[in-house]
Design a protein around this motif. Structure first.
Motif, PDB file in Angstrom:
ATOM      1  N   THR A 200      34.431  44.156  36.056  1.00 15.84           N
ATOM      2  CA  THR A 200      35.021  43.553  37.246  1.00 15.84           C
ATOM      3  C   THR A 200      33.918  42.928  38.087  1.00 15.84           C
ATOM      4  O   THR A 200      32.719  43.118  37.828  1.00 15.84           O
ATOM      5  CB  THR A 200      35.742  44.609  38.092  1.00 15.84           C
ATOM      6  OG1 THR A 200      34.770  45.544  38.570  1.00 15.84           O
ATOM      7  CG2 THR A 200      36.833  45.316  37.311  1.00 15.84           C
ATOM      8  N   ARG A 201      34.335  42.237  39.111  1.00 14.85           N
ATOM      9  CA  ARG A 201      33.405  41.647  40.081  1.00 14.85           C
ATOM     10  C   ARG A 201      32.481  42.731  40.651  1.00 14.85           C
ATOM     11  O   ARG A 201      31.275  42.536  40.765  1.00 14.85           O
ATOM     12  CB  ARG A 201      34.236  41.009  41.194  1.00 14.85           C
ATOM     13  CG  ARG A 201      33.466  40.414  42.318  1.00 14.85           C
ATOM     14  CD  ARG A 201      34.419  39.911  43.393  1.00 14.85           C
ATOM     15  NE  ARG A 201      35.202  38.789  42.931  1.00 14.85           N
ATOM     16  CZ  ARG A 201      34.890  37.513  43.176  1.00 14.85           C
ATOM     17  NH1 ARG A 201      33.845  37.217  43.892  1.00 14.85           N
ATOM     18  NH2 ARG A 201      35.644  36.545  42.730  1.00 14.85           N
TER      19      ARG A 201
ATOM     20  N   ASN B 281      38.079  46.754  42.853  1.00 11.89           N
ATOM     21  CA  ASN B 281      38.641  46.645  41.502  1.00 11.89           C
ATOM     22  C   ASN B 281      40.158  46.523  41.541  1.00 11.89           C
ATOM     23  O   ASN B 281      40.742  45.741  40.789  1.00 11.89           O
ATOM     24  CB  ASN B 281      38.218  47.841  40.646  1.00 11.89           C
ATOM     25  CG  ASN B 281      36.761  47.789  40.255  1.00 11.89           C
ATOM     26  OD1 ASN B 281      36.115  46.751  40.343  1.00 11.89           O
ATOM     27  ND2 ASN B 281      36.223  48.916  39.824  1.00 11.89           N
TER      28      ASN B 281
ATOM     29  N   GLU C  48      41.092  43.019  42.556  1.00 12.64           N
ATOM     30  CA  GLU C  48      40.904  42.074  41.458  1.00 12.64           C
ATOM     31  C   GLU C  48      42.023  42.217  40.424  1.00 12.64           C
ATOM     32  O   GLU C  48      42.565  41.225  39.942  1.00 12.64           O
ATOM     33  CB  GLU C  48      39.535  42.297  40.800  1.00 12.64           C
ATOM     34  CG  GLU C  48      39.168  41.220  39.832  1.00 12.64           C
ATOM     35  CD  GLU C  48      37.719  41.279  39.395  1.00 12.64           C
ATOM     36  OE1 GLU C  48      37.457  40.785  38.290  1.00 12.64           O
ATOM     37  OE2 GLU C  48      36.861  41.795  40.133  1.00 12.64           O
TER      38      GLU C  48
ATOM     39  N   THR D 284      40.033  36.802  43.194  1.00 15.85           N
ATOM     40  CA  THR D 284      39.899  36.081  41.932  1.00 15.85           C
ATOM     41  C   THR D 284      38.672  36.557  41.171  1.00 15.85           C
ATOM     42  O   THR D 284      37.628  36.818  41.770  1.00 15.85           O
ATOM     43  CB  THR D 284      39.784  34.562  42.159  1.00 15.85           C
ATOM     44  OG1 THR D 284      38.696  34.327  43.034  1.00 15.85           O
ATOM     45  CG2 THR D 284      41.048  33.991  42.735  1.00 15.85           C
ATOM     46  N   PRO D 285      38.807  36.684  39.864  1.00 18.15           N
ATOM     47  CA  PRO D 285      37.650  37.075  39.061  1.00 18.15           C
ATOM     48  C   PRO D 285      36.546  36.037  39.206  1.00 18.15           C
ATOM     49  O   PRO D 285      36.811  34.848  39.366  1.00 18.15           O
ATOM     50  CB  PRO D 285      38.187  37.099  37.636  1.00 18.15           C
ATOM     51  CG  PRO D 285      39.660  37.234  37.774  1.00 18.15           C
ATOM     52  CD  PRO D 285      40.002  36.527  39.055  1.00 18.15           C
TER      53      PRO D 285
END
Length: 141
Positions: free
Chosen positions: A18-19, A120, A123, A129-130
């Motif tokens: 994830t980011r 998380n 997302e 947004t990813p």
């Protein structure tokens, strides 16, 4: 299957990161490089230390590049200033500067770790947004 969810699954990296995972990985890699640079400085290997500090500075700049001040001017502006300070301290290439940057990066990392689950979830739910993973992963190399 929901078309949006199908798109999300196709656009997620093979790693499933994830980011927040990528952000924390950047902090970890920068801190790892600081540890190695500190050891090099203590061994009087200035050239080796400078190489590691430049790589750490590259990560800090990648982190700074991702800051969107317009989203939250006060908080994100302060984070950006901390990254500027860290970049300046890294340019000193001495033990004091390394220690100062380590404190800043550890504090920021702890803050992001504390909100990891929420980020998380945002997302996953599409509220965040990813990000493009290629540039961030390249910064940790």
């Amino acid at each position: 299957m929901n078309p949006y969810r199908r798109y999300q699954q196709q656009s997620e990296p093979a790693t499933g990161w994830t980011r927040m995972d990528l952000l924390l990985a950047l902090y970890d890699k920068a801190l790892e490089r600081l540890d190695k640079a500190e050891a090099a400085l203590q061994a009087r290997d200035q050239a080796g230390a400078v190489t590691l500090l430049l790589k750490a500075q590259q990560i800090v700049m990648a982190l700074a590049e991702g800051v969107r001040v317009e989203v939250n001017p006060e908080v994100n502006g302060n984070i950006l200033r901390l990254y500027e300070y860290a970049a300046h301290e890294l340019a000193r290439a001495d033990l004091e500067g390394v220690g100062n940057v380590r404190k800043v990066l550890r504090t920021l990392r702890e803050g992001f770790e504390a909100v990891r689950a929420e980020g998380n979830a945002m997302e996953r739910d599409g509220r965040l947004t990813p990000m493009s993973h290629a540039a961030v992963v390249a910064a940790t190399a």
